[in-house]
Design a protein around this motif. Structure first.
Motif, mmCIF file in Angstrom:
data_model
loop_
_atom_site.group_PDB
_atom_site.id
_atom_site.type_symbol
_atom_site.label_atom_id
_atom_site.label_comp_id
_atom_site.label_asym_id
_atom_site.label_seq_id
_atom_site.Cartn_x
_atom_site.Cartn_y
_atom_site.Cartn_z
ATOM 1 N N GLY A 59 -6.427 -12.510 -5.041
ATOM 2 C CA GLY A 59 -5.313 -13.190 -4.387
ATOM 3 C C GLY A 59 -3.975 -13.045 -5.060
ATOM 4 N N ASP A 60 -3.871 -12.138 -6.057
ATOM 5 C CA ASP A 60 -2.590 -11.963 -6.738
ATOM 6 C C ASP A 60 -1.639 -11.159 -5.863
ATOM 7 O OD1 ASP A 60 -0.887 -12.023 -9.264
ATOM 8 O OD2 ASP A 60 -0.999 -9.875 -8.830
ATOM 9 N N GLY A 61 -0.510 -11.757 -5.501
ATOM 10 C CA GLY A 61 0.416 -11.140 -4.562
ATOM 11 C C GLY A 61 1.060 -9.871 -5.078
ATOM 12 N N GLU A 62 1.444 -9.834 -6.346
ATOM 13 C CA GLU A 62 2.099 -8.649 -6.874
ATOM 14 C C GLU A 62 1.142 -7.453 -6.929
ATOM 15 O OE1 GLU A 62 5.128 -8.549 -7.132
ATOM 16 O OE2 GLU A 62 5.849 -10.588 -7.465
ATOM 17 N N SER A 63 -0.110 -7.726 -7.243
ATOM 18 C CA SER A 63 -1.106 -6.651 -7.241
ATOM 19 C C SER A 63 -1.361 -6.165 -5.820
ATOM 20 C CB SER A 63 -2.410 -7.131 -7.881
ATOM 21 O OG SER A 63 -2.218 -7.426 -9.241
ATOM 22 N N GLN A 64 -1.344 -7.074 -4.865
ATOM 23 C CA GLN A 64 -1.497 -6.686 -3.468
ATOM 24 C C GLN A 64 -0.336 -5.785 -3.036
ATOM 25 O OE1 GLN A 64 -1.601 -10.637 -1.900
ATOM 26 N NE2 GLN A 64 -3.844 -10.826 -2.057
ATOM 27 N N PHE A 65 0.853 -6.144 -3.455
ATOM 28 C CA PHE A 65 2.026 -5.347 -3.116
ATOM 29 C C PHE A 65 1.928 -3.957 -3.737
ATOM 30 C CE2 PHE A 65 6.678 -4.532 -4.254
ATOM 31 C CZ PHE A 65 6.951 -3.899 -3.056
ATOM 32 N N TYR A 88 0.269 -5.141 2.185
ATOM 33 C CA TYR A 88 1.629 -5.670 2.273
ATOM 34 C C TYR A 88 1.622 -7.045 2.934
ATOM 35 C CZ TYR A 88 3.822 -1.143 1.132
ATOM 36 O OH TYR A 88 4.247 0.014 0.515
ATOM 37 N N ARG A 89 0.805 -7.152 3.987
ATOM 38 C CA ARG A 89 0.771 -8.422 4.721
ATOM 39 C C ARG A 89 0.224 -9.543 3.836
ATOM 40 N NH1 ARG A 89 0.817 -10.360 10.100
ATOM 41 N NH2 ARG A 89 0.775 -12.624 9.863
ATOM 42 N N LEU A 90 -0.828 -9.258 3.064
ATOM 43 C CA LEU A 90 -1.368 -10.268 2.161
ATOM 44 C C LEU A 90 -0.334 -10.663 1.112
ATOM 45 C CD1 LEU A 90 -4.969 -8.850 1.675
ATOM 46 C CD2 LEU A 90 -4.363 -10.999 2.829
ATOM 47 N N ASP A 98 9.674 -8.654 -2.084
ATOM 48 C CA ASP A 98 9.717 -7.205 -1.919
ATOM 49 C C ASP A 98 8.648 -6.724 -0.943
ATOM 50 O OD1 ASP A 98 11.847 -6.785 -3.586
ATOM 51 O OD2 ASP A 98 10.640 -6.371 -5.361
ATOM 52 N N ALA A 99 7.516 -7.385 -0.928
ATOM 53 C CA ALA A 99 6.453 -7.020 0.007
ATOM 54 C C ALA A 99 6.867 -7.351 1.434
ATOM 55 C CB ALA A 99 5.157 -7.743 -0.355
ATOM 56 N N GLN A 100 7.550 -8.469 1.614
ATOM 57 C CA GLN A 100 8.022 -8.824 2.951
ATOM 58 C C GLN A 100 8.989 -7.770 3.480
ATOM 59 O OE1 GLN A 100 9.615 -12.734 2.212
ATOM 60 N NE2 GLN A 100 7.601 -13.717 2.253
ATOM 61 N N VAL A 101 9.860 -7.272 2.605
ATOM 62 C CA VAL A 101 10.822 -6.249 3.019
ATOM 63 C C VAL A 101 10.111 -4.923 3.285
ATOM 64 C CG1 VAL A 101 12.843 -4.925 2.311
ATOM 65 C CG2 VAL A 101 12.717 -7.377 1.812
ATOM 66 N N ARG A 102 9.202 -4.545 2.407
ATOM 67 C CA ARG A 102 8.502 -3.270 2.611
ATOM 68 C C ARG A 102 7.639 -3.325 3.871
ATOM 69 N NH1 ARG A 102 7.365 0.999 -0.864
ATOM 70 N NH2 ARG A 102 9.263 0.335 -1.911
ATOM 71 N N LEU A 103 7.033 -4.459 4.136
ATOM 72 C CA LEU A 103 6.258 -4.625 5.364
ATOM 73 C C LEU A 103 7.162 -4.440 6.579
ATOM 74 C CD1 LEU A 103 3.632 -5.436 6.826
ATOM 75 C CD2 LEU A 103 4.313 -7.832 6.503
ATOM 76 N N ALA A 104 8.347 -5.037 6.532
ATOM 77 C CA ALA A 104 9.295 -4.887 7.634
ATOM 78 C C ALA A 104 9.719 -3.437 7.801
ATOM 79 C CB ALA A 104 10.512 -5.776 7.394
ATOM 80 N N GLU A 105 9.960 -2.750 6.687
ATOM 81 C CA GLU A 105 10.352 -1.350 6.752
ATOM 82 C C GLU A 105 9.260 -0.502 7.402
ATOM 83 O OE1 GLU A 105 13.175 -1.299 2.741
ATOM 84 O OE2 GLU A 105 11.091 -0.623 2.641
ATOM 85 N N LEU A 106 8.018 -0.793 7.070
ATOM 86 C CA LEU A 106 6.910 -0.048 7.654
ATOM 87 C C LEU A 106 6.845 -0.283 9.159
ATOM 88 C CD1 LEU A 106 4.528 1.795 7.053
ATOM 89 C CD2 LEU A 106 3.130 -0.239 6.618
#
Length: 322
Positions: A59-65, A88-90, A98-106
């Motif tokens: 559940g670590d968000g940075e590792s998920q990113f 990215y979604r997790l 940063d994951a929210q932005v990268r998810l949006a970019e994708l």
């Protein structure tokens, strides 16, 4: 692009941030699973993925990113955009901005089937509301164009200004253009001048051209064709062809001089302690922008290209009078 007249065009920089993201070491500095990060930096991508996956599944968000970026780039694993999207979604749900932005970019790249750009706008808004500078800039673009959301110039200006206040160069130019034209905001040349100046000083060619146009017209600042030539030249030397075409219109207001010695050094600053950038021969023309401690800052052309430099004032003679 925003049109000022046939010669001077003030424009908005649209950027390319969401046309596809490439993985880089610097983009992974936020990964908080240090072992995986250390392996990544050594080029051991498979080991990095192994370490990050263990942490991501906990559940670590940075590792998920980080894991999502590896799948998107195909680093140490076969490229898989669906897997990238999943991680990215997790991470985005774990409030990794940063994951929210990268998810949006994708999503905006439309490389994921069956998912609309409206979702991208929602993720960008979530990150932008929490101060993410790139999310704010991209939301400004989307609101201005009406892509994935209703066209709303006032909202675009709001996002651009928030990003500009955080130092985003393209956002500074964009909000400056909006204040110059009055689109989405009340027209305010002084604020346009302030934002163009911020971006121009950081080397943005479009803002440099825009700033030159304000000086040439005396909008938001006292008219000054020497400063106009200065900023047009800076923009032109960075590849802005519009600025290159604007220079002559302000040169017509400046004093033209010629070299009075056999050959002189043109220096990068006002003094002999500064290096010579080129040499000019007797009779060659220059335009004087200003003088400091018996040195003149001059505009001239070198092999057909605009250039600025400094020459000892005693080595110049006036070619015309104003």
């Amino acid at each position: 692009m925003l049109q000022v007249d046939n010669n001077m065009r003030m424009g908005i920089w649209w950027g390319v941030a969401w046309l596809g993201a490439a993985l880089s070491a610097s983009s992974l500095v936020y990964a908080n699973y240090s072992t995986g990060l250390a392996e990544y930096r050594k080029g051991n991508f498979a080991s990095a993925i192994h370490e990050w996956r263990m942490e991501a599944e906990r559940g670590d968000g940075e590792s998920q990113f980080a894991l999502g970026q590896m799948y998107e780039a195909g680093s140490g694993v076969r490229e898989n955009l669906e897997e990238a999207y999943k991680w990215y979604r997790l991470a985005a749900d774990n409030e990794v901005l940063d994951a929210q932005v990268r998810l949006a970019e994708l999503l905006l790249s439309r490389r994921i089937d069956g998912r609309g750009v409206e979702d991208a706008v929602e993720w960008l808004e979530r990150a932008a509301t929490n101060g993410h500078i790139d999310a704010q800039f991209q939301l400004g673009l989307l609101n201005l164009e009406g892509y994935g959301t209703e066209e709303d110039a006032a909202q675009a200006a709001r996002w651009f200004e928030l990003a500009a206040e955080q130092g985003h160069i393209s956002a500074q130019n964009n909000i400056g253009s909006m204040y110059e034209s009055g689109r989405g905001v009340e027209q305010d040349f002084s604020r346009a001048f302030a934002y163009f100046t911020q971006a121009a000083r950081q080397g943005d060619p479009m803002a440099q051209n825009n700033l030159g146009a304000l000086y040439a017209r005396g909008r938001g600042v006292e008219r000054n064709h020497a400063w106009a030539v200065f900023w047009y030249t800076a923009a032109a030397r960075s590849g802005n062809d519009v600025a290159k075409g604007n220079i002559q219109s302000s040169l017509d207001y400046l004093e033209e001089s010629s070299i009075a010695a056999t050959r002189v050094n043109v220096r990068s600053g006002a003094g002999t302690q500064y290096p010579s950038i080129t040499q000019l021969d007797r009779g060659e023309s220059v335009y004087v922008l200003g003088e400091m401690e018996e040195w003149s800052q001059v505009y001239f052309e070198n092999s057909g290209e605009p250039q600025l430099g400094w020459i000892s004032s005693r080595l110049l003679q006036s070619s015309n009078a104003y």
